[in-house]
Every structure is written in C-alpha cells, then in structure tokens.
Design an enzyme around this catalytic site. Structure first.
Site, mmCIF file in Angstrom:
data_model
loop_
_atom_site.group_PDB
_atom_site.id
_atom_site.type_symbol
_atom_site.label_atom_id
_atom_site.label_comp_id
_atom_site.label_asym_id
_atom_site.label_seq_id
_atom_site.Cartn_x
_atom_site.Cartn_y
_atom_site.Cartn_z
ATOM 1 N N GLY A 165 -7.200 3.942 18.447
ATOM 2 C CA GLY A 165 -6.159 3.253 17.426
ATOM 3 C C GLY A 165 -5.520 4.145 16.397
ATOM 4 C CE LYS A 167 -4.238 -1.714 1.898
ATOM 5 N NZ LYS A 167 -5.456 -1.619 3.371
#
EC number: 1.1.1.25
Length: 277
Positions: free
Chosen positions: A129, A68
């Site tokens: 997160g 990615k």
C-alpha cells in the site's frame, strides 16, 4: 475557578470513534477530572475552529477525515506530520503556539514493540500500500534504522513517488513481484484495505515468509484478518490494527493531560467489546 482540561476529536462527519472511549478510560485511571469530546466541523469551518481551539476550552485535539492535510498546513507541523503529509494530533507548546504531529508513526512502532519484540532485527521489510498510513509506517521504519523497505502498491506510480520522497532505502516493487521479496522479508506490513470487513482478502501466500518473520495488519475490523489468521497458523509473530489504534493515542493524551498512559489488557478488552457491538 479551575477549568476542566479537555481535548476533542474533530471530523466531518463526526463518525463513531473509539477515541473518547480510550481517552476517558485513561482520564479515569489517572483520576483526572477531564473530558474528551467529538466535534463535528465542516471543512470550510475547520480553520476558524482550530484558531479558537483554546478559547473553546481545549488543550488540543485529534483530527480525522477530511481535516488531516488542512491541520498540517495550518499549524506548526513536526517532521512526522510533514513527512506523512497529514496531522492527526494538535497541541499547544509552552509558548502557546498550536503545533501538530502524526502519532500514527509511534502507534505503529509502539504496537510492534509490544506485540513482537525484536522485529527490528529485520534487514528487509515489505510494505503493501502507498496511502497515508503507508507514509507513517515508512517514516517509522526508516527512523528505527531498517535497511531496506520494499514498497508494493497496485498503482505502481504511487509506490514510485513515495520511494522518491523517502530516499534510496525505500524500493518500489511491482505488485506481481511481491513473491520475490517474501522469502527475505523479516516483517510484512499490510496498510491496504484488503482484508477489511466488506473488502476482498489479501491474496498473498505467506508460506514463503521466513519462520522468524512478523506480520502486521493495520486493519482492525475484523480484529483477526485472513492475513493474520494465516500468519498465526504458521506460528509467526503478529501485530494487529487495534493495537496500533491504542498505541497511537498515547502521545496525544500525554501532550494534553501531562501523564503518559499505558496500553493495558483491560483497555484493549473495553475497545474490543465496542467493536463487536
């Protein structure tokens, strides 16, 4: 002779993915004689592979781990891929240039809009997160106009770094201070692996959330995490990780095949059945 339109998923290793199931369902629904394949490409071969993507017969591709970041760097990345620091969708523009985007942003937002209409009336959102998924979530929330995003991560330096990247509307929050924000959070988003199969549950008392709050969990194995189960028991609106997975696939299909698909109950049932195999 016409060439069958095709797209692919590029990964290493090429683990089992639900993307072919999703895109082939839509190809059939639209009556398009096309294909979607999985391509196992080693990291050192990735640059050459995408340089020859069109010659291989592809109109574009999805990109998964570990490609990615490299995908973003090697293509003309849009604002979403740039902000997230990773690209998951490649496509050719009208000039034949290979461009990239990150559809996790619209996958997250599209799933919320479908599952919990009105969620964006919240002034305060709590995100748990600070990894790549959190970056996509934060970008989408800010783009939608959310006033304050409180970001908690077990490693405080990572939430601090994201707050500095995204600006003053993102506020780092110590993990042990989550309870201070819950009473005013109109949306709680879990982007961590907590609650995933084989991982510990997310230990948060959602009883402090407002009765009008929405709870979103990006985990989709299991389909109903302990967090979502607790939210449903309170009667709160919820959005699960499978919904995000389905909605993030919409734009890629549209870019490659020229038709904008919809996420239907039939498609969701098809993927759900595959998840429990």
């Amino acid at each position: 002779m016409s060439i069958t339109p095709a797209a692919c998923l590029i990964g290493w290793p090429a683990a089992h993915s639900r993307s072919p199931l999703i895109h082939k369902y839509w190809l059939t629904s639209f009556g398009i004689d096309g294909d979607y394949r999985i391509e196992a490409v080693e990291p050192q071969a990735f640059a050459k592979f995408i340089a020859n993507l069109e010659a291989r017969g592809y109109r574009g591709a999805n990109v998964t781990i570990p490609h990615k970041e490299q995908a973003r760097a090697l293509t003309l990345a849009d604002a979403r891929a740039t902000a997230v620091g990773a690209a998951n969708t490649l496509y050719f523009d009208n000039d034949g240039e290979l461009r990239s985007t990150n559809t996790d942003v619209e996958g997250f937002i599209g799933n919320l809009d479908a599952s919990a209409p009105g969620w964006d009336s919240a002034d305060d959102v709590l995100v748990l997160g600070a990894g790549g998924s959190a970056r996509a979530v934060i970008f989408g929330l800010l783009e939608r106009g959310i006033a304050r995003v409180h970001l908690a991560n077990r490693t405080a330096s990572r939430s601090q770094a994201l707050a500095e990247q995204f600006g003053e509307r993102v506020r780092p929050l110590a993990w042990d201070s989550i309870g201070d924000v819950l009473p005013r959070a109109g949306l709680l988003v879990n982007t961590t692996s907590l609650g995933m199969k084989g991982q510990p549950a997310l230990d948060i008392d959602i009883g402090a959330l407002p009765a009008t709050a929405t709870v979103a969990d990006l985990v989709y194995v299991p389909l109903e995490t302990p967090l979502l189960a607790a939210a449903k028991a309170r009667g709160l609106k919820t959005a699960d990780g499978l919904g995000m997975l389905l909605h993030q696939a919409v734009r890629g299909f549209e870019l490659w095949f020229g038709k904008r698909p919809t996420v239907t109950l039939d498609l969701r049932a098809l993927v759900e059945a595959d998840l429990v195999k």
